[in-house]
Design a protein around this motif. Structure first.
Motif, PDB file in Angstrom:
ATOM      1  N   LEU A 124      -6.844   0.750   1.392  1.00 40.50           N
ATOM      2  CA  LEU A 124      -7.046  -0.692   1.495  1.00 40.50           C
ATOM      3  C   LEU A 124      -7.825  -1.006   2.762  1.00 40.50           C
ATOM      4  N   ILE A 125      -8.672  -2.011   2.705  1.00 38.93           N
ATOM      5  CA  ILE A 125      -9.373  -2.488   3.895  1.00 38.93           C
ATOM      6  C   ILE A 125      -9.250  -4.013   3.924  1.00 38.93           C
ATOM      7  N   PHE A 126      -8.717  -4.522   5.032  1.00 39.76           N
ATOM      8  CA  PHE A 126      -8.576  -5.962   5.233  1.00 39.76           C
ATOM      9  C   PHE A 126      -9.347  -6.361   6.477  1.00 39.76           C
ATOM     10  N   LYS A 127     -10.043  -7.489   6.421  1.00 43.25           N
ATOM     11  CA  LYS A 127     -10.739  -8.025   7.580  1.00 43.25           C
ATOM     12  C   LYS A 127     -10.013  -9.285   8.024  1.00 43.25           C
ATOM     13  N   MET A 128      -9.660  -9.325   9.291  1.00 43.26           N
ATOM     14  CA  MET A 128      -8.933 -10.469   9.813  1.00 43.26           C
ATOM     15  C   MET A 128      -9.767 -11.740   9.662  1.00 43.26           C
ATOM     16  N   GLY A 129      -9.132 -12.799   9.155  1.00 39.30           N
ATOM     17  CA  GLY A 129      -9.796 -14.086   8.977  1.00 39.30           C
ATOM     18  C   GLY A 129     -10.671 -14.185   7.739  1.00 39.30           C
ATOM     19  N   SER A 130     -10.710 -13.127   6.931  1.00 40.50           N
ATOM     20  CA  SER A 130     -11.550 -13.135   5.729  1.00 40.50           C
ATOM     21  C   SER A 130     -10.681 -13.008   4.484  1.00 40.50           C
ATOM     22  N   GLN A 131     -11.050 -13.722   3.449  1.00 41.46           N
ATOM     23  CA  GLN A 131     -10.324 -13.618   2.186  1.00 41.46           C
ATOM     24  C   GLN A 131     -10.870 -12.495   1.313  1.00 41.46           C
ATOM     25  N   SER A 132     -11.852 -11.747   1.814  1.00 43.73           N
ATOM     26  CA  SER A 132     -12.378 -10.584   1.099  1.00 43.73           C
ATOM     27  C   SER A 132     -11.630  -9.342   1.560  1.00 43.73           C
ATOM     28  N   ALA A 133     -11.280  -8.497   0.617  1.00 45.10           N
ATOM     29  CA  ALA A 133     -10.600  -7.241   0.936  1.00 45.10           C
ATOM     30  C   ALA A 133     -11.083  -6.179  -0.044  1.00 45.10           C
ATOM     31  N   ARG A 134     -10.825  -4.933   0.289  1.00 46.96           N
ATOM     32  CA  ARG A 134     -11.164  -3.823  -0.600  1.00 46.96           C
ATOM     33  C   ARG A 134      -9.862  -3.089  -0.898  1.00 46.96           C
TER      34      ARG A 134
ATOM     35  N   ALA B 214       0.667  -4.792  10.376  1.00 50.29           N
ATOM     36  CA  ALA B 214       0.082  -3.572   9.808  1.00 50.29           C
ATOM     37  C   ALA B 214       0.862  -2.321  10.201  1.00 50.29           C
ATOM     38  N   ASN B 215       1.472  -2.322  11.381  1.00 52.19           N
ATOM     39  CA  ASN B 215       2.229  -1.130  11.798  1.00 52.19           C
ATOM     40  C   ASN B 215       3.456  -0.888  10.910  1.00 52.19           C
ATOM     41  N   PHE B 216       3.852  -1.873  10.125  1.00 42.22           N
ATOM     42  CA  PHE B 216       4.916  -1.665   9.139  1.00 42.22           C
ATOM     43  C   PHE B 216       4.524  -0.535   8.175  1.00 42.22           C
ATOM     44  N   PHE B 217       3.253  -0.531   7.756  1.00 43.41           N
ATOM     45  CA  PHE B 217       2.796   0.490   6.806  1.00 43.41           C
ATOM     46  C   PHE B 217       2.794   1.882   7.440  1.00 43.41           C
ATOM     47  N   LYS B 218       2.536   1.937   8.729  1.00 43.48           N
ATOM     48  CA  LYS B 218       2.623   3.223   9.441  1.00 43.48           C
ATOM     49  C   LYS B 218       4.060   3.729   9.413  1.00 43.48           C
ATOM     50  N   GLU B 219       4.995   2.822   9.622  1.00 36.14           N
ATOM     51  CA  GLU B 219       6.421   3.193   9.579  1.00 36.14           C
ATOM     52  C   GLU B 219       6.836   3.675   8.186  1.00 36.14           C
ATOM     53  N   MET B 220       6.126   3.227   7.160  1.00 32.27           N
ATOM     54  CA  MET B 220       6.426   3.638   5.785  1.00 32.27           C
ATOM     55  C   MET B 220       5.689   4.917   5.390  1.00 32.27           C
ATOM     56  N   GLY B 221       4.970   5.525   6.350  1.00 25.97           N
ATOM     57  CA  GLY B 221       4.353   6.828   6.114  1.00 25.97           C
ATOM     58  C   GLY B 221       2.873   6.827   5.791  1.00 25.97           C
ATOM     59  N   PHE B 222       2.192   5.692   5.972  1.00 25.76           N
ATOM     60  CA  PHE B 222       0.760   5.617   5.698  1.00 25.76           C
ATOM     61  C   PHE B 222      -0.032   5.724   6.992  1.00 25.76           C
ATOM     62  N   ASN B 223      -1.299   6.059   6.866  1.00 27.62           N
ATOM     63  CA  ASN B 223      -2.223   6.034   8.002  1.00 27.62           C
ATOM     64  C   ASN B 223      -2.757   4.618   8.127  1.00 27.62           C
TER      65      ASN B 223
ATOM     66  N   LEU C 252     -15.005  -4.581  14.357  1.00 28.69           N
ATOM     67  CA  LEU C 252     -15.147  -5.265  13.068  1.00 28.69           C
ATOM     68  C   LEU C 252     -13.937  -6.117  12.702  1.00 28.69           C
ATOM     69  N   LYS C 253     -12.839  -5.945  13.449  1.00 33.91           N
ATOM     70  CA  LYS C 253     -11.572  -6.631  13.170  1.00 33.91           C
ATOM     71  C   LYS C 253     -11.081  -6.331  11.766  1.00 33.91           C
ATOM     72  N   THR C 254     -11.082  -5.032  11.427  1.00 30.39           N
ATOM     73  CA  THR C 254     -10.604  -4.591  10.127  1.00 30.39           C
ATOM     74  C   THR C 254      -9.431  -3.632  10.288  1.00 30.39           C
ATOM     75  N   ILE C 255      -8.575  -3.636   9.298  1.00 33.04           N
ATOM     76  CA  ILE C 255      -7.454  -2.705   9.203  1.00 33.04           C
ATOM     77  C   ILE C 255      -7.672  -1.884   7.946  1.00 33.04           C
ATOM     78  N   GLU C 256      -7.570  -0.571   8.092  1.00 33.29           N
ATOM     79  CA  GLU C 256      -7.651   0.328   6.947  1.00 33.29           C
ATOM     80  C   GLU C 256      -6.291   0.993   6.796  1.00 33.29           C
ATOM     81  N   ILE C 257      -5.763   0.999   5.595  1.00 33.77           N
ATOM     82  CA  ILE C 257      -4.464   1.612   5.303  1.00 33.77           C
ATOM     83  C   ILE C 257      -4.682   2.597   4.171  1.00 33.77           C
ATOM     84  N   PHE C 258      -4.264   3.858   4.389  1.00 32.85           N
ATOM     85  CA  PHE C 258      -4.464   4.888   3.377  1.00 32.85           C
ATOM     86  C   PHE C 258      -3.400   5.961   3.498  1.00 32.85           C
TER      87      PHE C 258
END
Length: 128
Positions: free
Chosen positions: A10-20, A106-115, A122-128
């Motif tokens: 997943l890729i989220f950009k802060m302040g944007s309603q567009s995501a991947r 976002a660090n919640f997902f790290k606690e659940m075992g994701f990168n 770019l002010k983006t968060i990538e979760i994988f």
């Protein structure tokens, strides 16, 4: 969006309603945000895309999330979560509602075992 391609991520950009999400561009009903220097991500959309079981108890304002052998319980606006295994974890900021959507740091997902990767330029968060 960031140039990184994560077919199952997943890729989220802060302040944007567009995501991947899993290689597809989507429009979010509410944009991710920064709260107390923490990137906040819509938990149901992100969690379910990553294979998490996400349950919201609106009466008690509690969020329960599980994945394989890891589970967590969080309370709206409380920075602490109870993780099993692991016990109490301070996420720095608690889940928050915005436009009827529940967000978690976002660090919640790290606690659940994701990168989780933050790109400050770019002010983006990538979760994988």
């Amino acid at each position: 969006m960031n140039g990184g391609i994560f077919i199952n991520g997943l890729i989220f950009k802060m302040g944007s309603q567009s995501a991947r999400v899993k290689g597809k561009n989507i429009t979010l009903p509410v944009s991710p945000m920064i709260v107390n220097k923490r990137a906040m991500i819509p938990v149901r959309l992100a969690g379910e895309a990553l294979g998490l079981d996400v349950k919201w108890d609106s009466k008690n304002r509690m969020l329960a999330v599980s994945r394989e052998s890891v589970s967590a319980v969080l309370k709206l606006n409380s920075p602490f979560m109870v993780k099993s295994p692991g016990g109490w974890v301070d996420l720095g900021v608690g889940p928050a509602l915005k436009g009827g959507i529940l967000f978690v740091p976002a660090n919640f997902f790290k606690e659940m075992g994701f990168n989780v990767r933050w790109d400050s330029k770019l002010k983006t968060i990538e979760i994988f």
